[in-house]
Design a protein around this motif. Structure first.
Motif, PDB file in Angstrom:
ATOM      1  N   ALA A   1      52.583  12.096  82.208  1.00 19.46           N
ATOM      2  CA  ALA A   1      54.020  11.911  82.366  1.00 19.46           C
ATOM      3  C   ALA A   1      54.485  12.213  83.787  1.00 19.46           C
ATOM      4  CB  ALA A   1      54.774  12.800  81.381  1.00 19.46           C
ATOM      5  N   SER A   2      53.697  12.991  84.517  1.00 26.06           N
ATOM      6  CA  SER A   2      54.064  13.318  85.898  1.00 26.06           C
ATOM      7  C   SER A   2      53.964  12.111  86.817  1.00 26.06           C
ATOM      8  CB  SER A   2      53.142  14.431  86.431  1.00 26.06           C
ATOM      9  OG  SER A   2      51.825  13.929  86.657  1.00 26.06           O
ATOM     10  N   GLY A   3      53.180  11.087  86.413  1.00 21.28           N
ATOM     11  CA  GLY A   3      52.961   9.923  87.258  1.00 21.28           C
ATOM     12  C   GLY A   3      51.966  10.170  88.370  1.00 21.28           C
ATOM     13  N   LEU A   4      51.351  11.361  88.354  1.00 23.13           N
ATOM     14  CA  LEU A   4      50.418  11.742  89.414  1.00 23.13           C
ATOM     15  C   LEU A   4      48.963  11.601  88.985  1.00 23.13           C
ATOM     16  CD1 LEU A   4      52.314  14.976  90.539  1.00 23.13           C
ATOM     17  CD2 LEU A   4      52.364  12.722  91.638  1.00 23.13           C
ATOM     18  N   ALA A   5      48.731  11.285  87.713  1.00 20.12           N
ATOM     19  CA  ALA A   5      47.385  11.098  87.193  1.00 20.12           C
ATOM     20  C   ALA A   5      47.329   9.785  86.424  1.00 20.12           C
ATOM     21  CB  ALA A   5      46.994  12.255  86.284  1.00 20.12           C
ATOM     22  N   VAL A   6      46.249   9.051  86.619  1.00 16.66           N
ATOM     23  CA  VAL A   6      46.075   7.778  85.917  1.00 16.66           C
ATOM     24  C   VAL A   6      45.463   8.012  84.543  1.00 16.66           C
ATOM     25  CG1 VAL A   6      44.980   5.510  85.998  1.00 16.66           C
ATOM     26  CG2 VAL A   6      45.801   6.580  88.112  1.00 16.66           C
ATOM     27  N   GLU A   7      44.497   8.917  84.468  1.00 10.76           N
ATOM     28  CA  GLU A   7      43.877   9.309  83.206  1.00 10.76           C
ATOM     29  C   GLU A   7      43.730  10.827  83.220  1.00 10.76           C
ATOM     30  OE1 GLU A   7      40.913   5.920  81.618  1.00 10.76           O
ATOM     31  OE2 GLU A   7      40.315   6.736  83.569  1.00 10.76           O
ATOM     32  N   ALA A   8      43.691  11.425  82.038  1.00  8.74           N
ATOM     33  CA  ALA A   8      43.593  12.880  81.975  1.00  8.74           C
ATOM     34  C   ALA A   8      42.862  13.306  80.699  1.00  8.74           C
ATOM     35  CB  ALA A   8      44.977  13.519  82.015  1.00  8.74           C
ATOM     36  N   VAL A   9      42.009  14.310  80.834  1.00  6.40           N
ATOM     37  CA  VAL A   9      41.283  14.880  79.697  1.00  6.40           C
ATOM     38  C   VAL A   9      41.344  16.399  79.815  1.00  6.40           C
ATOM     39  CG1 VAL A   9      39.068  15.137  78.537  1.00  6.40           C
ATOM     40  CG2 VAL A   9      39.718  12.926  79.515  1.00  6.40           C
ATOM     41  N   ALA A  10      41.857  17.054  78.789  1.00  5.55           N
ATOM     42  CA  ALA A  10      41.901  18.515  78.753  1.00  5.55           C
ATOM     43  C   ALA A  10      40.807  19.028  77.828  1.00  5.55           C
ATOM     44  CB  ALA A  10      43.264  19.001  78.279  1.00  5.55           C
ATOM     45  N   LEU A  11      40.090  20.040  78.273  1.00 11.06           N
ATOM     46  CA  LEU A  11      38.959  20.568  77.515  1.00 11.06           C
ATOM     47  C   LEU A  11      38.973  22.092  77.548  1.00 11.06           C
ATOM     48  CD1 LEU A  11      36.242  18.203  79.022  1.00 11.06           C
ATOM     49  CD2 LEU A  11      37.130  18.063  76.682  1.00 11.06           C
ATOM     50  N   GLY A  12      38.379  22.690  76.537  1.00 12.35           N
ATOM     51  CA  GLY A  12      38.200  24.134  76.514  1.00 12.35           C
ATOM     52  C   GLY A  12      36.775  24.475  76.893  1.00 12.35           C
ATOM     53  N   VAL A  13      36.613  25.304  77.924  1.00 10.48           N
ATOM     54  CA  VAL A  13      35.291  25.693  78.413  1.00 10.48           C
ATOM     55  C   VAL A  13      35.075  27.174  78.105  1.00 10.48           C
ATOM     56  CG1 VAL A  13      33.849  25.936  80.466  1.00 10.48           C
ATOM     57  CG2 VAL A  13      35.336  23.947  80.225  1.00 10.48           C
ATOM     58  N   PRO A  14      33.923  27.550  77.535  1.00  8.58           N
ATOM     59  CA  PRO A  14      33.686  28.953  77.190  1.00  8.58           C
ATOM     60  C   PRO A  14      33.989  29.904  78.345  1.00  8.58           C
ATOM     61  CG  PRO A  14      31.915  27.590  76.335  1.00  8.58           C
ATOM     62  CD  PRO A  14      32.764  26.692  77.189  1.00  8.58           C
ATOM     63  N   HIS A  15      34.695  30.993  78.011  1.00  7.79           N
ATOM     64  CA  HIS A  15      35.115  31.957  79.032  1.00  7.79           C
ATOM     65  C   HIS A  15      34.955  33.362  78.451  1.00  7.79           C
ATOM     66  CE1 HIS A  15      37.847  34.233  81.665  1.00  7.79           C
ATOM     67  NE2 HIS A  15      37.698  33.259  82.542  1.00  7.79           N
ATOM     68  N   PRO A  16      34.408  34.302  79.229  1.00  5.20           N
ATOM     69  CA  PRO A  16      34.110  35.623  78.668  1.00  5.20           C
ATOM     70  C   PRO A  16      35.328  36.435  78.251  1.00  5.20           C
ATOM     71  CG  PRO A  16      33.777  35.600  81.053  1.00  5.20           C
ATOM     72  CD  PRO A  16      33.975  34.181  80.628  1.00  5.20           C
ATOM     73  N   ARG A  17      36.489  36.175  78.839  1.00  5.21           N
ATOM     74  CA  ARG A  17      37.671  36.965  78.521  1.00  5.21           C
ATOM     75  C   ARG A  17      38.672  36.210  77.656  1.00  5.21           C
ATOM     76  NH1 ARG A  17      38.143  41.469  81.709  1.00  5.21           N
ATOM     77  NH2 ARG A  17      40.399  41.570  81.373  1.00  5.21           N
ATOM     78  N   LEU A  18      38.762  34.899  77.860  1.00  8.60           N
ATOM     79  CA  LEU A  18      39.767  34.106  77.169  1.00  8.60           C
ATOM     80  C   LEU A  18      39.260  33.466  75.882  1.00  8.60           C
ATOM     81  CD1 LEU A  18      41.283  32.246  80.269  1.00  8.60           C
ATOM     82  CD2 LEU A  18      42.196  34.273  79.119  1.00  8.60           C
TER      83      LEU A  18
ATOM     84  N   GLU B   1      49.252  14.644  77.987  1.00  8.64           N
ATOM     85  CA  GLU B   1      50.507  13.889  78.059  1.00  8.64           C
ATOM     86  C   GLU B   1      51.394  14.397  79.194  1.00  8.64           C
ATOM     87  OE1 GLU B   1      52.160  14.268  74.182  1.00  8.64           O
ATOM     88  OE2 GLU B   1      50.977  12.622  73.333  1.00  8.64           O
ATOM     89  N   ALA B   2      51.394  15.708  79.407  1.00 16.82           N
ATOM     90  CA  ALA B   2      52.195  16.274  80.497  1.00 16.82           C
ATOM     91  C   ALA B   2      51.670  15.800  81.842  1.00 16.82           C
ATOM     92  CB  ALA B   2      52.175  17.799  80.427  1.00 16.82           C
ATOM     93  N   ALA B   3      50.342  15.739  81.993  1.00 16.64           N
ATOM     94  CA  ALA B   3      49.751  15.278  83.258  1.00 16.64           C
ATOM     95  C   ALA B   3      50.085  13.808  83.502  1.00 16.64           C
ATOM     96  CB  ALA B   3      48.245  15.500  83.239  1.00 16.64           C
TER      97      ALA B   3
ATOM     98  N   LYS C   1      52.042  21.965  90.420  1.00 16.51           N
ATOM     99  CA  LYS C   1      53.434  22.442  90.408  1.00 16.51           C
ATOM    100  C   LYS C   1      54.199  21.858  89.234  1.00 16.51           C
ATOM    101  CE  LYS C   1      57.522  22.806  93.392  1.00 16.51           C
ATOM    102  NZ  LYS C   1      58.092  22.484  94.736  1.00 16.51           N
ATOM    103  N   ARG C   2      53.978  20.582  88.957  1.00 21.95           N
ATOM    104  CA  ARG C   2      54.672  19.918  87.854  1.00 21.95           C
ATOM    105  C   ARG C   2      54.251  20.527  86.507  1.00 21.95           C
ATOM    106  NH1 ARG C   2      57.011  14.820  86.839  1.00 21.95           N
ATOM    107  NH2 ARG C   2      57.702  14.861  84.664  1.00 21.95           N
ATOM    108  N   LEU C   3      52.951  20.786  86.335  1.00 22.80           N
ATOM    109  CA  LEU C   3      52.479  21.367  85.080  1.00 22.80           C
ATOM    110  C   LEU C   3      53.038  22.772  84.873  1.00 22.80           C
ATOM    111  CD1 LEU C   3      48.750  20.186  84.999  1.00 22.80           C
ATOM    112  CD2 LEU C   3      50.708  19.222  83.776  1.00 22.80           C
ATOM    113  N   LYS C   4      53.172  23.528  85.959  1.00 22.60           N
ATOM    114  CA  LYS C   4      53.734  24.870  85.839  1.00 22.60           C
ATOM    115  C   LYS C   4      55.186  24.816  85.383  1.00 22.60           C
ATOM    116  CE  LYS C   4      50.680  27.263  89.050  1.00 22.60           C
ATOM    117  NZ  LYS C   4      50.543  27.969  90.354  1.00 22.60           N
ATOM    118  N   ALA C   5      55.873  23.762  85.746  1.00 20.87           N
ATOM    119  CA  ALA C   5      57.272  23.614  85.333  1.00 20.87           C
ATOM    120  C   ALA C   5      57.392  23.118  83.899  1.00 20.87           C
ATOM    121  CB  ALA C   5      57.984  22.653  86.279  1.00 20.87           C
ATOM    122  N   ASP C   6      56.421  22.313  83.443  1.00 23.42           N
ATOM    123  CA  ASP C   6      56.548  21.640  82.153  1.00 23.42           C
ATOM    124  C   ASP C   6      55.808  22.313  81.006  1.00 23.42           C
ATOM    125  OD1 ASP C   6      58.093  19.779  83.434  1.00 23.42           O
ATOM    126  OD2 ASP C   6      56.547  18.235  83.527  1.00 23.42           O
ATOM    127  N   LEU C   7      54.799  23.134  81.311  1.00 26.38           N
ATOM    128  CA  LEU C   7      53.978  23.727  80.261  1.00 26.38           C
ATOM    129  C   LEU C   7      54.069  25.251  80.318  1.00 26.38           C
ATOM    130  CD1 LEU C   7      50.722  21.572  80.547  1.00 26.38           C
ATOM    131  CD2 LEU C   7      52.502  21.381  78.801  1.00 26.38           C
TER     132      LEU C   7
END
Length: 512
Positions: free
Chosen positions: A431-448, A427-429, A468-474
């Motif tokens: 709402a920026s008006g810079l993305a037409v569609e967006a999908v957020a996913l979690g990818v396996p990571h050894p530390r996180l 939704e944040a992506a 830059k917009r996501l850094k300000a909003d999230l």
């Protein structure tokens, strides 16, 4: 140790357990500006409660705190409960947009926080009727007023706190916790961890999480001492353990990984009696690292969910032989593995973890639809009955009674111990008006555990602007590690974005 007392009490009574007839002179809260013993802790809780009751006279009103760990954030769970108010602790890492949502959704009447955080709020972020005050001003005003409120006679079933947690869809939702939920959670943990009055807990986890807040409550119930710590580097944790003779350390897997990579002097390792883990499973390799680094400390792997506080822990005696197990139910919890037919699953068969009993929360604040999805009647096999939390997690129970995690049914991302809603990032992506569609996913990571990846359809020329917009909003823990720009997103046979295909592609390319 005898069985823990299952009789719930008003939450604020925790402050009275180390009074003059007990061990009130023992340290209770070690702050930068000085140490409060249990007698002083009790007095400060009473004064803050008295000021809160006068400032917000409406019983059951919500009062929020948004600050780093300190006297205010540590006292608020007990003081608000004593004043007949409902505490809403806000994660200090959140940005103004998330805080504005929590304030509006909870209907907060008062916000206490760090002045620098409060200054970041914009017009319209604070709802009408919500007063705002710096944490230092509030503490000074409470001491100046000098009105000490005695122990409450609150109904243990009354609402005491709302903890906001991300779901797999939508904005954070408020989990409603009663006095009994929090009291029995403290009793349960203090019992199975074997906490005592000479224990020192280093509180490194956010106090806005149930796992973090319980560090305070369970330690104080046992008469022990808490050292709150907001740290910048993992080495700061080791230094604090050495400086304060820490006996109890709680963390999440990504932090444990970092802690095993720094130097631990003997004076930091020696006093440690127990290590606790939740917020994700420990790998076999990490268990071995922790056992090697802290051979004298007992390791408690645990599983929990905010909607029921905590469900299971693994007996430290079984960690070496069963390092991947979730263990068995904690005191006051009944954990069932239920199959698709609604019956208890056979040993070795997968089913849904269903948590029953008095630790089950009261649902989601002002959200009957999502409450009905997660809080449903207990299975027929439950000895408690009533309402149960249907976790959505797939587990199996072996013949020895030990539980093992199999996977999640929803799309929740768990990164660095944080539960992250994919939809909130999407939704944040958008709402920026810079993305037409967006999908957020979690990818396996050894530390996180999982790293956040964001796949967007749009003009890749906007890449820098979107980041830059996501850094300000999230908040920082929600920031995508990678943003992938695509001319088109794959669709499934129903014409919807094929999240499964995207997940497989990213896992193959970037997964641990």
């Amino acid at each position: 140790m005898p069985s823990p007392d299952p009789l719930p009490r008003p939450l604020d009574h925790l402050a009275e357990l180390a009074g003059p007839a007990g061990h009130g002179e023992r340290p209770a809260l070690v702050l930068r500006e000085g140490t409060l013993n249990h007698n002083t802790l009790r007095e400060r809780v009473a004064l803050l409660a008295g000021w809160l009751a006068a400032r917000v006279p409406e019983r059951g009103a919500r009062v929020a705190s948004w600050a780093a760990k300190g006297e205010l954030t540590c006292l608020m769970p007990l003081a608000a409960a004593r004043a007949g108010l409902v505490h809403v602790p806000v994660n200090p890492l959140l940005k103004r947009a998330q805080v504005a949502h929590i304030l509006a959704d909870s209907g907060a009447r008062l916000l206490l926080g760090t002045p620098s955080r409060l200054a970041a709020l914009e017009p319209g972020d604070v709802p009408e009727g919500c007063a705002v005050l710096g944490e230092g001003e509030a503490l000074a005003a409470a001491r100046e007023a000098g009105v000490a409120l005695g122990p409450s006679a609150a109904d243990p079933g009354a609402l005491a706190a709302i903890l906001y947690t991300s779901g797999s869809t939508g904005r954070p939702k408020g989990v409603m916790l009663s006095h009994a939920n929090m009291w029995l959670g403290a009793v349960s943990v203090a019992h199975y961890l074997g906490l005592a009055e000479d224990d020192v807990t280093l509180a490194v986890l956010p106090l806005s999480f149930d796992y973090g807040q319980n560090q305070l409550l369970s330690t104080w119930l046992a008469g022990g001492s808490v050292v709150p710590l907001d740290f910048l580097f993992p080495k700061d944790v080791a230094k604090a353990c050495a400086a304060h003779g820490v006996t109890t350390l709680a963390a999440v897997p990504p932090l444990w990984v970092q802690l095993t990579e720094v130097e631990w002097p003997a004076e930091a390792r020696g006093p440690l009696r127990r290590l606790t883990n939740s917020g994700g499973a420990l790998t076999v390799e990490l268990v071995r690292s922790l056992r090697g680094l802290f051979p004298a400390a007992r390791l408690f792997p645990m599983y929990g969910l905010t909607e029921a506080f905590r469900s299971t822990y693994l007996d430290p005696a079984l960690v070496d032989s069963h390092p991947t197990s979730m263990g068995k139910a904690i005191p006051f919890a009944e954990v069932l593995v239920i199959d698709e037919a609604g019956a208890v699953a056979a040993d070795g068969a997968e089913g849904e973890l269903v948590h029953c009993g008095p630790l089950v929360a009261q649902g989601y604040w002002q959200d009957p639809e999502r409450t009905a999805e997660r809080f449903r009647p207990a299975p027929a096999a439950s000895r408690y009955g009533g309402t149960a939390v249907w976790s959505g997690d797939r587990v199996r129970r072996e013949t020895d009674g030990l539980l093992y995690f199999a996977g999640r049914r929803d799309a929740m991302i768990k990164s660095a111990g944080n539960r992250i809603s994919p939809q909130e990032i999407e939704e944040a992506a958008l709402a920026s008006g810079l993305a037409v569609e967006a999908v957020a996913l979690g990818v396996p990571h050894p530390r996180l555990g999982q790293a956040v990846h964001l796949v967007v359809r749009g003009d890749a020329g906007h890449a820098e602007a979107l980041a830059k917009r996501l850094k300000a909003d999230l908040p920082n823990f929600m920031q995508p590690q990678h943003i992938h720009w695509r001319a088109a997103l794959p669709l499934n046979p129903n014409g919807k974005i094929d999240r499964t295909a995207l997940q497989a592609q990213l896992t193959e390319e970037y997964g641990a």
